[in-house]
Design a protein around this motif. Structure first.
Motif, PDB file in Angstrom:
ATOM      1  N   THR A 185       0.823  -1.214   0.000  1.00 41.44           N
ATOM      2  CA  THR A 185       0.000   0.000   0.000  1.00 41.44           C
ATOM      3  C   THR A 185       0.855   1.262   0.000  1.00 41.44           C
ATOM      4  N   ALA A 186       1.951   1.265   0.755  1.00 41.40           N
ATOM      5  CA  ALA A 186       2.790   2.461   0.860  1.00 41.40           C
ATOM      6  C   ALA A 186       3.494   2.792  -0.447  1.00 41.40           C
ATOM      7  N   GLN A 187       3.693   1.803  -1.326  1.00 41.01           N
ATOM      8  CA  GLN A 187       4.400   2.041  -2.586  1.00 41.01           C
ATOM      9  C   GLN A 187       3.520   2.667  -3.659  1.00 41.01           C
ATOM     10  N   VAL A 188       2.214   2.596  -3.505  1.00 41.22           N
ATOM     11  CA  VAL A 188       1.304   3.110  -4.530  1.00 41.22           C
ATOM     12  C   VAL A 188       1.295   4.637  -4.492  1.00 41.22           C
ATOM     13  N   SER A 189       1.537   5.247  -5.645  1.00 41.92           N
ATOM     14  CA  SER A 189       1.597   6.708  -5.721  1.00 41.92           C
ATOM     15  C   SER A 189       0.451   7.312  -6.527  1.00 41.92           C
ATOM     16  N   ARG A 190      -0.271   6.465  -7.256  1.00 42.50           N
ATOM     17  CA  ARG A 190      -1.397   6.960  -8.053  1.00 42.50           C
ATOM     18  C   ARG A 190      -2.331   5.801  -8.325  1.00 42.50           C
ATOM     19  N   LEU A 191      -3.608   6.093  -8.500  1.00 48.05           N
ATOM     20  CA  LEU A 191      -4.542   5.035  -8.885  1.00 48.05           C
ATOM     21  C   LEU A 191      -5.655   5.621  -9.749  1.00 48.05           C
ATOM     22  N   VAL A 192      -6.163   4.766 -10.618  1.00 47.30           N
ATOM     23  CA  VAL A 192      -7.313   5.112 -11.471  1.00 47.30           C
ATOM     24  C   VAL A 192      -8.380   4.059 -11.228  1.00 47.30           C
ATOM     25  N   GLU A 266       7.403   2.670 -11.784  1.00 48.18           N
ATOM     26  CA  GLU A 266       6.810   2.476 -13.098  1.00 48.18           C
ATOM     27  C   GLU A 266       6.945   3.763 -13.899  1.00 48.18           C
ATOM     28  N   LYS A 267       7.691   3.710 -14.992  1.00 47.64           N
ATOM     29  CA  LYS A 267       7.979   4.899 -15.779  1.00 47.64           C
ATOM     30  C   LYS A 267       7.594   4.653 -17.232  1.00 47.64           C
ATOM     31  N   GLN A 283       3.111   6.138 -21.444  1.00 46.68           N
ATOM     32  CA  GLN A 283       2.676   7.013 -20.359  1.00 46.68           C
ATOM     33  C   GLN A 283       1.189   6.847 -20.074  1.00 46.68           C
ATOM     34  N   GLU A 284       0.424   6.472 -21.125  1.00 46.83           N
ATOM     35  CA  GLU A 284      -1.018   6.438 -20.965  1.00 46.83           C
ATOM     36  C   GLU A 284      -1.527   5.124 -20.386  1.00 46.83           C
ATOM     37  N   ASP A 285      -0.726   4.031 -20.430  1.00 43.03           N
ATOM     38  CA  ASP A 285      -1.282   2.758 -20.006  1.00 43.03           C
ATOM     39  C   ASP A 285      -0.410   2.029 -18.988  1.00 43.03           C
ATOM     40  N   LYS A 286       0.569   2.694 -18.424  1.00 44.29           N
ATOM     41  CA  LYS A 286       1.410   2.034 -17.429  1.00 44.29           C
ATOM     42  C   LYS A 286       0.592   1.766 -16.168  1.00 44.29           C
ATOM     43  N   GLY A 287       1.108   0.906 -15.338  1.00 49.98           N
ATOM     44  CA  GLY A 287       0.421   0.611 -14.083  1.00 49.98           C
ATOM     45  C   GLY A 287      -0.038  -0.836 -14.042  1.00 49.98           C
ATOM     46  N   GLN A 288      -0.464  -1.257 -12.864  1.00 50.21           N
ATOM     47  CA  GLN A 288      -0.947  -2.619 -12.664  1.00 50.21           C
ATOM     48  C   GLN A 288      -2.475  -2.590 -12.688  1.00 50.21           C
ATOM     49  N   VAL A 289      -3.040  -3.164 -13.753  1.00 47.79           N
ATOM     50  CA  VAL A 289      -4.487  -3.093 -13.984  1.00 47.79           C
ATOM     51  C   VAL A 289      -5.165  -4.360 -13.484  1.00 47.79           C
ATOM     52  N   LEU A 290      -6.164  -4.180 -12.635  1.00 46.63           N
ATOM     53  CA  LEU A 290      -7.011  -5.284 -12.177  1.00 46.63           C
ATOM     54  C   LEU A 290      -8.413  -5.043 -12.710  1.00 46.63           C
ATOM     55  N   PRO A 309      -0.563  -7.393 -15.236  1.00 47.80           N
ATOM     56  CA  PRO A 309       0.877  -7.649 -15.108  1.00 47.80           C
ATOM     57  C   PRO A 309       1.246  -9.131 -15.114  1.00 47.80           C
ATOM     58  N   ARG A 310       0.316  -9.995 -14.700  1.00 49.58           N
ATOM     59  CA  ARG A 310       0.608 -11.431 -14.675  1.00 49.58           C
ATOM     60  C   ARG A 310      -0.019 -12.164 -15.856  1.00 49.58           C
ATOM     61  N   GLY A 311      -0.909 -11.477 -16.600  1.00 53.20           N
ATOM     62  CA  GLY A 311      -1.458 -12.053 -17.818  1.00 53.20           C
ATOM     63  C   GLY A 311      -2.347 -13.248 -17.605  1.00 53.20           C
ATOM     64  N   PHE A 312      -3.130 -13.236 -16.507  1.00 56.85           N
ATOM     65  CA  PHE A 312      -3.974 -14.391 -16.204  1.00 56.85           C
ATOM     66  C   PHE A 312      -5.355 -13.963 -15.726  1.00 56.85           C
ATOM     67  N   VAL A 313      -6.275 -14.918 -15.805  1.00 58.72           N
ATOM     68  CA  VAL A 313      -7.600 -14.790 -15.205  1.00 58.72           C
ATOM     69  C   VAL A 313      -7.590 -15.599 -13.918  1.00 58.72           C
TER      70      VAL A 313
END
Length: 640
Positions: A185-192, A266-267, A283-290, A309-313
């Motif tokens: 949690t402490a490492q997260v700097s932004r979320l959408v 993540e840059k 820049q527009e799609d970086k991040g870990q998407v759930l 990021p893991r490419g799985f369901v």
């Protein structure tokens, strides 16, 4: 023996000691050496970067990449690193319980078959520098918890514990990391956050979260942290499929919503391995998407998700879909104002028609800068700051303050400005006062008052009673301690009620009468001195007015704190203020303050022992002097 010989012998002794000490550090003790000789394998786990497990026809390959363990075969995914760490730990302490020599094996060719080591089903190979030989696992021995093993092509066979077999005899999916992400949690700097209601964007600035979309507002730190923790602490329930096939069956072709977490590293143009392929994030799609999809037909307490990021369901506990119910107001900070006390140096209280009060920090204390830096009640200032920090908005009135006159905010009745103060120009700040928060109070509406922060476009409502806790009179911010002296510093004392009683210390520090007579009541005198020295106001009232009764005071006390009697102080107690309190005033401070009835009673204790009263515990020398009459010694009034 001369001194040179002594030095040479000492040097030799020191060298011998250093050698043996070095030898002891570099070489294990006899007992330790025996223990290490019984180890099945020897290796340095820091130099191992791969593990290959052959279990029948199934091969499991695990590799270390960027200090993280990943499955490479038969699937590609994150590995639960604790399983690998546990394997290495068990290998390092894995001991031979017995050894069957190669000579014995050669003597009986059927032995390897008997031990299950001729064509073993389970094998373990470590990859890396100075790796040990491949380990072959045979059958379980008759001894409980023991089994037969051998190394590489060696026919020498060992009897050893089954711990390593238990570590590796697993299906591939059992090595997969059930923790969804390695972000905390402490490492997260932004979320959408995308929900059926729309999209929300939040960003961490310094140590605080702000809502960036659909409106710009301060965010509630706890609620944002809880939302992020729902993802970072999520545990995978089932490994369903990779995400390269048809996702309609899982409701993930058009997911109900998603949350994207952005970590600190993540840059733009970062390469990330996903499902066996390398993807370059822009820049527009970086991040870990759930992405959150449908509910499985059989497991109603779970929900299908896709983690990019893991490419799985996978499936996660159904409660993860609570994220989709989040609305902007749920994450808004309901605190009125955010004050950074680390940089706070000035507080300006500005009420039109009543003047401006400026409080300034002086180390750990506060002064009234607008009153020549008169000491302020630092505790009261800190409580005031805490009150504002903890004040909750009762209602968000408007997100765009387009009609300030409607709320009385075009001409606020009160404005608070919080500033930092720099004495010199630096690369970061200019010299002088720099405001970082301004709070304006407008019209009162029932139990509420309208408020607006200068750097925010909103109009909000807070409790009307908050206004009553903000004094616009600088006198009411004065410190509560009235005199700063010690009892032994008081040299001359005069108390006037109906009569005057004046005492002075002699060269030996003993008290004697200047005006008054009879035995001195030492107990009462000491109580009065202690009270004067520690006198504190209950509260400050404000400017002195006739109603406070100082034209005919109940009590007047004057005293000096220097042997030459040049440093003097005067205290006046006027009329009753109600509820067992009295109005009081001192020459060196502006305004009127309140004292308790109990304090007042100590201040007017009789200093002479009346006839017939028991003598004071300690008698004092006294000069006989007639007690002045009330008409001869009236209580003097303070200067107006």
């Amino acid at each position: 023996m001369n001194w040179r010989t002594t030095l040479v012998l000492a040097a030799i002794a020191l060298a011998v000691f250093a050698y043996f000490r070095f030898f002891e550090l570099k070489h294990p003790s006899t007992e330790e050496a025996k223990r290490q000789a019984q180890n099945v394998v020897k290796f340095d786990q820091t130099k191992i970067d791969g593990v290959i497990i052959q279990n029948g026809d199934e091969k499991i390959e695990i590799r270390r990449r960027d200090n993280k363990w990943r499955l490479e075969t038969p699937i590609k995914d994150q590995v639960d690193s604790s399983l690998i760490e546990n394997l290495f730990s068990d290998l390092e302490s894995w001991q031979k319980d017995a050894t069957i020599s190669a000579k014995e094996i050669d003597a009986d060719k059927s032995k390897l078959n008997e031990y299950g080591l001729n064509k073993p089903k389970l094998k373990l190979k470590l990859i890396g520098q100075d790796r040990p030989p491949e380990i072959l696992f045979g059958k379980d021995a008759a001894l409980e918890g023991k089994m037969y093993v051998r190394l590489g092509d060696s026919k020498e066979t060992f009897l050893a514990g089954q711990s390593i077999k238990k570590d590796i005899d697993k299906k591939p999916e059992e090595f997969r990391d059930r923790k969804l992400t390695d972000l905390n949690t402490a490492q997260v700097s932004r979320l959408v956050l995308k929900t059926p209601a729309g999209e929300m964007g939040l960003q961490k600035k310094s140590d605080h979260w702000d809502i960036m979309k659909p409106l710009r507002a301060r965010a509630n730190e706890q609620k944002v942290g809880d939302l992020i923790a729902q993802v970072t602490s999520a545990r995978i329930q089932q490994f369903v499929a990779d995400d390269r096939g048809d996702l309609n069956a899982y409701g993930l072709a058009q997911p109900r919503g998603s949350v994207t977490l952005f970590g600190p590293e993540e840059k733009k143009d970062q390469k990330v391995e996903i499902g066996g392929s390398i993807k370059v994030f822009g820049q527009e799609d970086k991040g870990q998407v759930l992405q959150i999809g449908a509910i499985p037909q059989k497991e109603k307490d779970q929900v299908y998700v896709r983690f990019a990021p893991r490419g799985f369901v996978y499936t996660l506990p159904k409660r993860i879909e609570e994220i989709l119910n989040t609305k902007p107001d749920d994450l808004r900070d309901h605190h009125l104002v955010r004050i950074d006390t680390n940089i706070l140096d000035r507080i300006a209280i500005d009420a039109p028609g009543k003047g401006k009060t400026v409080l300034a920090r002086n180390g750990d204390d506060w002064t009234i800068a607008s009153r020549k830096n008169t000491p302020a009640n630092s505790g009261q200032v800190r409580r005031f700051i805490d009150t504002l920090q903890n004040e909750q908005v009762t209602r968000f009135v408007e997100d765009v303050a387009s009609n300030l006159p409607k709320y009385g905010l075009d001409k606020p009745q009160l404005q608070l400005t919080f500033s930092s103060f720099a004495t010199e120009n630096t690369a970061e700040t200019r010299a002088g006062e720099q405001a970082f928060a301004t709070v304006a109070f407008g019209k009162v509406d029932g139990d509420n008052v309208y408020v607006r922060l200068a750097d925010e476009p909103f109009v909000v409502a807070v409790r009307r009673t908050l206004l009553d806790q903000i004094s616009t009179d600088p006198l009411q911010w004065q410190e509560m301690s009235i005199f700063k002296v010690k009892p032994e510093q008081i040299h001359r004392l005069s108390v006037v009620t109906k009569h005057e009683a004046t005492l002075a210390r002699d060269a030996k520090g003993e008290w004697s009468w200047v005006a008054g007579g009879g035995p001195i009541n030492q107990t009462n005198l000491q109580s009065l001195l202690n009270m004067l020295s520690n006198l504190r106001a209950v509260r400050w009232v404000g400017p002195t007015i006739p109603q406070h009764g100082f034209d005919k005071p109940q009590l007047a006390i004057s005293f000096t704190t220097s042997p030459d009697d040049k440093i003097s102080h005067r205290l006046f107690v006027g009329s009753a203020a109600g509820d067992g309190t009295w109005f009081a005033h001192v020459d060196e401070r502006e305004g009127t303050f309140i004292i308790n009835d109990s304090d007042f009673n100590v201040l007017r204790l009789p200093l002479a022992i009346s006839p017939g009263s028991p003598p004071a515990p300690a008698a004092a020398s006294a000069k006989a002097s007639p007690v002045p009459s009330a008409s001869a010694s009236p209580v003097s009034s303070p200067p107006r």
